[in-house]
Design a protein around this motif. Structure first.
Motif, PDB file in Angstrom:
ATOM      1  N   HIS A  85       3.131  12.973   1.694  1.00 31.55           N
ATOM      2  CA  HIS A  85       3.172  12.991   3.156  1.00 31.55           C
ATOM      3  C   HIS A  85       3.656  14.359   3.634  1.00 31.55           C
ATOM      4  CE1 HIS A  85       3.043   8.560   2.584  1.00 31.55           C
ATOM      5  NE2 HIS A  85       2.248   8.676   3.633  1.00 31.55           N
TER       6      HIS A  85
ATOM      7  N   VAL B 176      10.602   4.844   8.434  1.00 33.54           N
ATOM      8  CA  VAL B 176       9.411   4.959   7.581  1.00 33.54           C
ATOM      9  C   VAL B 176       9.781   5.705   6.297  1.00 33.54           C
ATOM     10  CG1 VAL B 176       7.017   5.641   7.279  1.00 33.54           C
ATOM     11  CG2 VAL B 176       7.773   4.976   9.554  1.00 33.54           C
TER      12      VAL B 176
ATOM     13  N   HIS C 120       8.639   8.570   5.298  1.00 32.46           N
ATOM     14  CA  HIS C 120       7.588   9.464   4.787  1.00 32.46           C
ATOM     15  C   HIS C 120       7.910  10.921   5.088  1.00 32.46           C
ATOM     16  CE1 HIS C 120       6.906   8.983   8.983  1.00 32.46           C
ATOM     17  NE2 HIS C 120       5.694   9.486   9.018  1.00 32.46           N
TER      18      HIS C 120
ATOM     19  N   PHE D  57       9.549   7.614  -0.754  1.00 28.38           N
ATOM     20  CA  PHE D  57      10.339   7.080   0.370  1.00 28.38           C
ATOM     21  C   PHE D  57      11.824   7.058  -0.031  1.00 28.38           C
ATOM     22  CE2 PHE D  57       6.115   5.131   0.664  1.00 28.38           C
ATOM     23  CZ  PHE D  57       5.772   5.492   1.955  1.00 28.38           C
TER      24      PHE D  57
ATOM     25  N   ALA E 279      10.128   2.456   4.423  1.00 35.48           N
ATOM     26  CA  ALA E 279       8.691   2.668   4.128  1.00 35.48           C
ATOM     27  C   ALA E 279       7.861   1.910   5.159  1.00 35.48           C
ATOM     28  CB  ALA E 279       8.293   2.235   2.738  1.00 35.48           C
TER      29      ALA E 279
ATOM     30  N   ILE F 241       0.201   8.131  13.045  1.00 34.85           N
ATOM     31  CA  ILE F 241      -0.739   8.756  12.102  1.00 34.85           C
ATOM     32  C   ILE F 241      -1.895   9.276  12.945  1.00 34.85           C
ATOM     33  CG2 ILE F 241      -2.364   8.391  10.210  1.00 34.85           C
ATOM     34  CD1 ILE F 241      -0.492   6.340   9.031  1.00 34.85           C
TER      35      ILE F 241
ATOM     36  N   HIS G  56      -1.571  14.212   7.168  1.00 32.82           N
ATOM     37  CA  HIS G  56      -0.482  13.215   7.214  1.00 32.82           C
ATOM     38  C   HIS G  56      -0.097  12.803   5.790  1.00 32.82           C
ATOM     39  CE1 HIS G  56       1.813   9.640   8.465  1.00 32.82           C
ATOM     40  NE2 HIS G  56       1.174   9.023   7.484  1.00 32.82           N
TER      41      HIS G  56
ATOM     42  N   MET H 206      -3.495   1.859  12.244  1.00 35.52           N
ATOM     43  CA  MET H 206      -4.053   2.366  10.992  1.00 35.52           C
ATOM     44  C   MET H 206      -5.547   2.626  11.131  1.00 35.52           C
ATOM     45  SD  MET H 206      -1.325   2.632   9.273  1.00 35.52           S
ATOM     46  CE  MET H 206      -1.811   3.031   7.623  1.00 35.52           C
TER      47      MET H 206
ATOM     48  N   GLY I 138      -6.962   4.911   8.013  1.00 34.90           N
ATOM     49  CA  GLY I 138      -6.846   4.226   6.719  1.00 34.90           C
ATOM     50  C   GLY I 138      -7.700   2.987   6.624  1.00 34.90           C
TER      51      GLY I 138
ATOM     52  N   TYR J 194      -3.508  -3.716   6.722  1.00 34.23           N
ATOM     53  CA  TYR J 194      -3.138  -3.586   5.315  1.00 34.23           C
ATOM     54  C   TYR J 194      -2.387  -4.864   4.905  1.00 34.23           C
ATOM     55  CZ  TYR J 194      -3.921   1.561   5.181  1.00 34.23           C
ATOM     56  OH  TYR J 194      -4.449   2.832   5.200  1.00 34.23           O
TER      57      TYR J 194
ATOM     58  N   PHE K 214       1.328  -4.770   5.479  1.00 34.78           N
ATOM     59  CA  PHE K 214       1.786  -4.820   6.867  1.00 34.78           C
ATOM     60  C   PHE K 214       1.513  -6.182   7.519  1.00 34.78           C
ATOM     61  CE2 PHE K 214       0.836  -0.022   6.633  1.00 34.78           C
ATOM     62  CZ  PHE K 214       2.101   0.238   6.116  1.00 34.78           C
TER      63      PHE K 214
ATOM     64  N   ARG L 299      -6.040  -2.756   1.191  1.00 37.03           N
ATOM     65  CA  ARG L 299      -4.908  -2.402   0.301  1.00 37.03           C
ATOM     66  C   ARG L 299      -4.312  -3.645  -0.363  1.00 37.03           C
ATOM     67  NH1 ARG L 299      -7.157   1.712   2.785  1.00 37.03           N
ATOM     68  NH2 ARG L 299      -5.965   3.643   2.960  1.00 37.03           N
TER      69      ARG L 299
ATOM     70  N   ASP M 159       2.193   4.983  -3.271  1.00 42.43           N
ATOM     71  CA  ASP M 159       3.176   4.514  -2.287  1.00 42.43           C
ATOM     72  C   ASP M 159       4.170   3.505  -2.882  1.00 42.43           C
ATOM     73  OD1 ASP M 159       2.681   6.069  -0.090  1.00 42.43           O
ATOM     74  OD2 ASP M 159       1.320   4.655   0.873  1.00 42.43           O
TER      75      ASP M 159
ATOM     76  N   HIS N 152       4.537  -0.754  -0.497  1.00 43.89           N
ATOM     77  CA  HIS N 152       3.206  -0.812   0.104  1.00 43.89           C
ATOM     78  C   HIS N 152       2.223  -1.663  -0.692  1.00 43.89           C
ATOM     79  CE1 HIS N 152       4.685   2.232   2.773  1.00 43.89           C
ATOM     80  NE2 HIS N 152       3.519   2.423   3.350  1.00 43.89           N
TER      81      HIS N 152
ATOM     82  N   ARG O 145      -7.334  -0.919  -2.222  1.00 38.77           N
ATOM     83  CA  ARG O 145      -7.378   0.495  -1.844  1.00 38.77           C
ATOM     84  C   ARG O 145      -8.338   1.221  -2.779  1.00 38.77           C
ATOM     85  NH1 ARG O 145      -5.148   5.655  -2.397  1.00 38.77           N
ATOM     86  NH2 ARG O 145      -4.223   6.413  -0.449  1.00 38.77           N
TER      87      ARG O 145
END
Ligand SMILES: Cc1ncc(C[n+]2csc(CCOP(=O)(O)OP(=O)(O)O)c2C)c(N)n1
Ligand SMILES: CC(=O)[C@@H](O)[C@H](O)COP(=O)(O)O
Ligand SMILES: [Mg+2]
Length: 621
Positions: free
Chosen positions: A43, A72, A74, A101, A115, A181, A295, A343, A346, A389, A392, A417, A424, A428, A474
């Motif tokens: 990142h 986060v 990152h 992270f 994260a 992002i 990013h 997102m 992504g 994701y 998330f 993902r 990650d 993640h 992913r």
């Protein structure tokens, strides 16, 4: 030339320096981060944007005794470099290396693991309450949170809670770079611009000001690059109404200004809120111009930047297949709505957002809202597709059950993902979705084994009138031909991909391809089950009758996953047969190369074969 950074291993070394050398440290640290990430990937833009902030925080505050939480996380690379990990940073995001992270087990300076976004204020507040209870009134609790992360409900819950607490030593720093992002969304962002308008601040780099405000039509920057401010008075800020002592906005790249603010805030016991303005990607022209591209990225050449590879040579990703599918489906059905909680890139929604701006909703980092928002639209016969994701979606579990499934609403979840994600790491990983979804009534769950199946199952689930989920991993697709049609399959039916003998592998998702490699070698049977729910019970029982053993294979946690569902079916039918469950073991798996990780947990073809041989050696010879 000797660098100052060479002699800075810990914040205590930094604190020895006179403040007029901090600018030089910042230049060196910025170069260090750039060199690092160009060699390792990671990142970048967010880390470059907090160089001065990181130095000033460690310079003034007494870390690690004072608590510092990076939301986060990152952006924590410069923090890691200054807190004893400089020499190991080249291992960042790699197996057994430094995490991408903050991580409590990695360093005392990582006060809280982050994260998933928007947790920092809650955690800092919790620690501040603990300090109060223990009578530790000196400790400062600092949460650094971005303008994207602060827009999430959880951050507001924490501010709301903090605002009525006495004797709390909390400093919230809003790092406002006018970017998530993707470009920022939502009214809060507009409010931050309004604060910038109303509170003129000194000594801010005009380039930063100009870009920060470029979306706001009301602001004019005249010849000598100063503001002509339309609404020049902001009375009490939102944060002051919440009980915080608000200061700013100030230039987050002016290190001396930051130091002087922190020195004041250090002795200011209570609830403090500092608003700083920074530039994402600061100091690396390419990243400043395109903070989205920079990013999170792979290795790149510092001089030339990211050179986009010849697209024809590259395999597509599952996210891209989804991105094409949603555009095709939207062309066919004008009721289709696409929803993303922050997102866009992504999830493969950039084209959809461009082609269908009225049907595209980036709701910001608000997974819970995204799901209930979709549920609301489904009540009025729209057909929302929530692109999210797996990791998330965990945030929106109750909304999925309470707002979507119980009301049997027609919402399609495109879950990206799923399974392990690689660099990650554990935070993640999408290892749990099959387990946490399959116990929800009404919900259909599909696990495509390749990109053609992904398109088929997305269309099938989309056309199903009720809640459904399609999960895919992913990264790159398998490499099969994809039909351009929008065909469907029969819900709840699997297919036999290969008929062999003795042992049948029931595969869920892309691991079916590894099963095929093993089965071709050993002459086993392979079924691509397609759906975890409804599960093809007839197929399972008929295959069980014709084989000596069953192997279940999934890229989900072994506990409560698809293999467990197969066992339930066998049990319900009083069927006795040896079963080997293969999936992700019951432990958190840290970062690493995906191939290497799959090897480690025995989900590559060699691992699958050796598990089957060692478990069933007597059953198939
Ligand atoms: C709950 C959750 N949703 C989504 C993400 C993905 N994500 C990581 S960073 C980021 C943007 C954060 O923006 P901001 O807080 O402004 O930080 P910046 O990158 O601008 O420094 C997003 C959406 C996440 N980490 N956690
Ligand atoms: C920090 C964060 O949560 C995101 O930036 C995440 O790392 C993106 O992951 P992908 O690279 O898989 O999109
Ligand atoms: Mg931001």
């Amino acid at each position: 030339m000797p660098k100052l950074l060479d002699n800075i291993n810990l914040p205590s070394d930094l604190r020895e320096l006179p403040s007029d050398l901090l600018k030089k440290v910042a230049n060196e640290l910025r170069m260090e981060v750039l060199n690092l990430v160009s060699n390792t990937g990671g990142h970048l833009s967010s880390s470059l944007g907090v160089i001065e902030l990181t130095i000033a925080l460690h310079y003034v505050f007494n870390t690690p005794d004072d608590v510092l939480i990076w939301d986060v996380g990152h952006q924590s690379y410069p923090h890691k470099i200054l807190t004893g990990r400089k020499d190991r940073m080249f291992t960042i995001r790699q197996r057994h290396g430094i995490s991408g992270f903050p991580k409590r087990s990695e360093s005392l300076y990582d006060s809280f693991g982050t994260a998933h976004s928007s947790t920092s204020i809650s955690a800092a507040l919790g620690m501040a309450c603990a300090a109060r209870k223990k009578g530790n009134l000196d400790r400062k609790h600092i949460a650094v949170i971005g303008d994207g992360a602060i827009s999430s409900g959880m951050a507001f819950e924490a501010l709301n809670n903090a605002g009525v607490m006495d004797d709390i030593n909390l400093l919230v720093i809003l790092n406002d770079n006018h970017m998530s992002i993707s470009p920022p969304v939502g009214a809060l962002n507009r409010y931050f611009t309004y604060l910038m308008q109303g509170r003129f601040y000194a000594a801010v780099d005009n380039k930063v000001k100009k870009e920060f405000l470029h979306t706001n039509q009301d602001i004019k920057i005249n010849n000598d690059n100063e503001f002509s401010i339309k609404n020049s008075v902001v009375s009490k800020t939102f944060f002051e109404e919440f009980g915080f002592n608000y200061s700013g906005p100030i230039d987050g790249h002016d290190i001396n200004l930051l130091v002087s603010y922190f020195q004041n805030l250090k002795s200011n016991y209570g609830l403090n809120f500092l608003h700083i303005v920074t530039k994402k990607g600061k100091g690396y022209d390419l990243a400043e111009k395109d903070p989205i591209l920079y990013h999170g990225l792979g290795k790149f050449n510092l001089q030339t930047g990211i050179i986009s590879a010849n697209k024809k040579e590259l395999k597509k990703t599952f996210s891209q297949i989804f991105g094409c599918w949603i555009c095709d489906m939207a062309n066919e059905d004008s009721n289709l709505i696409g929803v993303t909680p922050a997102m866009r890139e992504g999830s493969g929604l950039v084209d959809f957002g461009e082609f269908f701006p009225d049907r595209y909703f980036d709701v910001g980092i608000s997974e819970q809202h995204a799901v209930t928002f979709a549920a609301g639209m489904a009540c009025d016969d729209l057909k929302p597709v929530v692109a999210i994701y797996s990791t998330f979606l965990q945030r929106a579990y109750d909304q999925l059950i309470h707002d979507v499934a119980i009301q049997n609403l027609d919402v399609t979840f495109a879950i990206d993902r799923s399974g392990l994600v690689g660099a990650d790491g554990a935070t993640h990983s999408g290892n749990y979705d099959i387990s946490f979804l399959r116990c929800i009534p009404n919900l259909i769950i599909a696990t495509p084994s390749d990109e053609n199946e992904q398109r088929l199952l997305l269309t099938t689930c989309y056309k199903y009138k009720g809640p459904s989920a399609v999960r895919y991993p992913r990264g790159e697709v398998i490499g099969v031909n994809v039909s351009i049609k929008l065909d469907t399959v029969k819900i709840g039916y699997g297919i036999v991909r290969r008929l062999g003998k003795n042992i049948v592998i029931l595969g869920f998702g892309t691991l079916v391809n590894n099963a095929m490699i093993v089965a071709n070698k050993k002459d086993f049977t392979v079924a691509d089950m397609r759906f975890v729910k409804p599960l093809d019970e007839n197929l399972i029982i008929s295959l069980a009758k014709n084989h000596n053993a069953i192997v279940t294979l999934e890229d989900n946690a072994i506990l409560g996953g698809a293999g467990s569902a197969v066992l339930e079916v066998l049990n319900k039918n009083n069927f006795q047969i040896p079963v080997l469950q293969l999936g992700i073991p019951d432990r958190f798996i840290d970062q690493g190369d995906l191939k290497q990780l799959n090897h480690e947990i025995g989900l590559d073809p060699e691992g699958i074969e050796s598990s089957i041989i060692s478990t069933f050696k007597n059953l198939y010879v």
